[in-house]
Design a protein around this motif. Structure first.
Motif, PDB file in Angstrom:
ATOM      1  N   ARG A  41       0.836  -1.215   0.000  1.00  0.00           N
ATOM      2  CA  ARG A  41       0.000   0.000   0.000  1.00  0.00           C
ATOM      3  C   ARG A  41       0.866   1.259   0.000  1.00  0.00           C
ATOM      4  O   ARG A  41       0.585   2.201  -0.736  1.00  0.00           O
ATOM      5  N   GLN A  42       1.919   1.260   0.813  1.00  0.00           N
ATOM      6  CA  GLN A  42       2.801   2.421   0.869  1.00  0.00           C
ATOM      7  C   GLN A  42       3.501   2.632  -0.471  1.00  0.00           C
ATOM      8  O   GLN A  42       3.611   3.755  -0.953  1.00  0.00           O
ATOM      9  N   GLN A  43       3.970   1.558  -1.088  1.00  0.00           N
ATOM     10  CA  GLN A  43       4.693   1.686  -2.344  1.00  0.00           C
ATOM     11  C   GLN A  43       3.781   2.119  -3.492  1.00  0.00           C
ATOM     12  O   GLN A  43       4.194   2.886  -4.355  1.00  0.00           O
ATOM     13  N   VAL A  44       2.541   1.650  -3.509  1.00  0.00           N
ATOM     14  CA  VAL A  44       1.602   2.088  -4.545  1.00  0.00           C
ATOM     15  C   VAL A  44       1.298   3.576  -4.348  1.00  0.00           C
ATOM     16  O   VAL A  44       1.251   4.341  -5.321  1.00  0.00           O
ATOM     17  N   ALA A  45       1.114   4.014  -3.105  1.00  0.00           N
ATOM     18  CA  ALA A  45       0.859   5.436  -2.833  1.00  0.00           C
ATOM     19  C   ALA A  45       2.058   6.287  -3.247  1.00  0.00           C
ATOM     20  O   ALA A  45       1.898   7.360  -3.844  1.00  0.00           O
ATOM     21  N   LYS A  51       4.251   9.741  -9.823  1.00  0.00           N
ATOM     22  CA  LYS A  51       3.618   9.868 -11.136  1.00  0.00           C
ATOM     23  C   LYS A  51       2.953  11.236 -11.275  1.00  0.00           C
ATOM     24  O   LYS A  51       3.057  11.883 -12.312  1.00  0.00           O
ATOM     25  N   HIS A  52       2.288  11.682 -10.219  1.00  0.00           N
ATOM     26  CA  HIS A  52       1.641  12.996 -10.231  1.00  0.00           C
ATOM     27  C   HIS A  52       2.689  14.107 -10.346  1.00  0.00           C
ATOM     28  O   HIS A  52       2.535  15.031 -11.141  1.00  0.00           O
ATOM     29  N   GLU A  53       3.763  14.007  -9.573  1.00  0.00           N
ATOM     30  CA  GLU A  53       4.817  15.027  -9.592  1.00  0.00           C
ATOM     31  C   GLU A  53       5.550  15.055 -10.923  1.00  0.00           C
ATOM     32  O   GLU A  53       6.036  16.097 -11.345  1.00  0.00           O
ATOM     33  N   ARG A  84      -2.767   5.618 -16.291  1.00  0.00           N
ATOM     34  CA  ARG A  84      -3.041   4.351 -15.611  1.00  0.00           C
ATOM     35  C   ARG A  84      -2.418   4.345 -14.219  1.00  0.00           C
ATOM     36  O   ARG A  84      -1.321   4.827 -14.017  1.00  0.00           O
ATOM     37  N   MET A  85      -3.144   3.777 -13.281  1.00  0.00           N
ATOM     38  CA  MET A  85      -2.653   3.626 -11.921  1.00  0.00           C
ATOM     39  C   MET A  85      -2.844   2.171 -11.505  1.00  0.00           C
ATOM     40  O   MET A  85      -3.835   1.547 -11.891  1.00  0.00           O
ATOM     41  N   PRO A  86      -1.910   1.649 -10.717  1.00  0.00           N
ATOM     42  CA  PRO A  86      -2.067   0.263 -10.285  1.00  0.00           C
ATOM     43  C   PRO A  86      -3.239   0.110  -9.319  1.00  0.00           C
ATOM     44  O   PRO A  86      -3.552   1.023  -8.563  1.00  0.00           O
ATOM     45  N   ASP A  87      -3.879  -1.034  -9.380  1.00  0.00           N
ATOM     46  CA  ASP A  87      -4.955  -1.376  -8.463  1.00  0.00           C
ATOM     47  C   ASP A  87      -4.306  -1.876  -7.165  1.00  0.00           C
ATOM     48  O   ASP A  87      -3.581  -2.873  -7.174  1.00  0.00           O
ATOM     49  N   VAL A  88      -4.552  -1.190  -6.067  1.00  0.00           N
ATOM     50  CA  VAL A  88      -3.902  -1.509  -4.797  1.00  0.00           C
ATOM     51  C   VAL A  88      -4.211  -2.939  -4.364  1.00  0.00           C
ATOM     52  O   VAL A  88      -3.308  -3.690  -3.977  1.00  0.00           O
ATOM     53  N   VAL A  92      -1.563  -6.006  -3.831  1.00  0.00           N
ATOM     54  CA  VAL A  92      -1.430  -6.755  -2.574  1.00  0.00           C
ATOM     55  C   VAL A  92      -1.585  -8.246  -2.850  1.00  0.00           C
ATOM     56  O   VAL A  92      -0.783  -9.066  -2.379  1.00  0.00           O
ATOM     57  N   ASP A  93      -2.615  -8.617  -3.620  1.00  0.00           N
ATOM     58  CA  ASP A  93      -2.825 -10.036  -3.957  1.00  0.00           C
ATOM     59  C   ASP A  93      -1.625 -10.620  -4.690  1.00  0.00           C
ATOM     60  O   ASP A  93      -1.211 -11.758  -4.415  1.00  0.00           O
ATOM     61  N   ASP A  94      -1.047  -9.846  -5.607  1.00  0.00           N
ATOM     62  CA  ASP A  94       0.129 -10.325  -6.354  1.00  0.00           C
ATOM     63  C   ASP A  94       1.324 -10.536  -5.426  1.00  0.00           C
ATOM     64  O   ASP A  94       2.052 -11.523  -5.558  1.00  0.00           O
ATOM     65  N   ALA A  95       1.543  -9.611  -4.486  1.00  0.00           N
ATOM     66  CA  ALA A  95       2.665  -9.741  -3.550  1.00  0.00           C
ATOM     67  C   ALA A  95       2.487 -10.959  -2.650  1.00  0.00           C
ATOM     68  O   ALA A  95       3.436 -11.700  -2.393  1.00  0.00           O
ATOM     69  N   ILE A  96       1.264 -11.179  -2.200  1.00  0.00           N
ATOM     70  CA  ILE A  96       0.994 -12.339  -1.338  1.00  0.00           C
ATOM     71  C   ILE A  96       1.143 -13.634  -2.128  1.00  0.00           C
ATOM     72  O   ILE A  96       1.739 -14.603  -1.647  1.00  0.00           O
ATOM     73  N   SER A  97       0.649 -13.660  -3.363  1.00  0.00           N
ATOM     74  CA  SER A  97       0.807 -14.857  -4.208  1.00  0.00           C
ATOM     75  C   SER A  97       2.277 -15.146  -4.479  1.00  0.00           C
ATOM     76  O   SER A  97       2.706 -16.309  -4.443  1.00  0.00           O
ATOM     77  N   ALA A  98       3.061 -14.099  -4.749  1.00  0.00           N
ATOM     78  CA  ALA A  98       4.491 -14.289  -5.008  1.00  0.00           C
ATOM     79  C   ALA A  98       5.190 -14.846  -3.776  1.00  0.00           C
ATOM     80  O   ALA A  98       6.076 -15.703  -3.884  1.00  0.00           O
TER      81      ALA A  98
END
Length: 137
Positions: A41-45, A51-53, A84-88, A92-98
């Motif tokens: 969550r922190q890394q996506v934020a 990206k905004h900056e 495009r923005m990543p879906d948080v 999270v699901d991808d990190a847990i699956s990995a």
């Protein structure tokens, strides 16, 4: 508020994958699942902020150039606009699956975490070691 230092490495390579990250969760993280969720969550934020900056014209300061040298990349702005923005939740699901699939190891306070729901006490230092598959294996 807890202060957690996160380092990431790739097995077989020297140095860190990225500069160490600081995490200050609002509440204590009691399991590996909660820790991974908070990191993602922190890394996506942070990605969204960068990206905004990047959409603004920036003048590089000497500090920006020094930081770019340390991280291996000096960026003065986004090359091509991309909304495009990543879906948080997907991230999270991808990190847990990995983690479950053994793509990386997680160490908390120098002890390997092997289960997502393993109870963690006094999380301070976190090391994530990404494993690289053998070629032809």
């Amino acid at each position: 508020m807890t202060h957690i230092t996160i380092q990431a490495k790739i097995a077989g390579r020297r140095g860190h994958l990225v500069a160490p990250l600081e995490l200050r969760p609002e509440r204590p993280l009691s399991t590996a699942r909660e820790l991974l969720t908070e990191i993602v969550r922190q890394q996506v934020a942070a990605f969204a902020r960068r990206k905004h900056e990047a959409g603004f014209l920036r003048i590089l300061t000497p500090g920006d150039v020094d930081l770019g040298r340390e991280t291996g990349r000096i960026v003065s702005g986004e090359q091509e606009p991309d909304d495009r923005m990543p879906d948080v939740e997907q991230a999270v699901d991808d990190a847990i699956s990995a983690f479950q699939d053994g793509f990386y190891y997680l160490f908390v306070n120098d002890i390997q975490v092997e289960l997502l729901d393993q109870i963690l006490n006094d999380v301070g230092d976190v090391l994530i070691v990404r494993l690289t598959p053998l070629a032809g294996g």
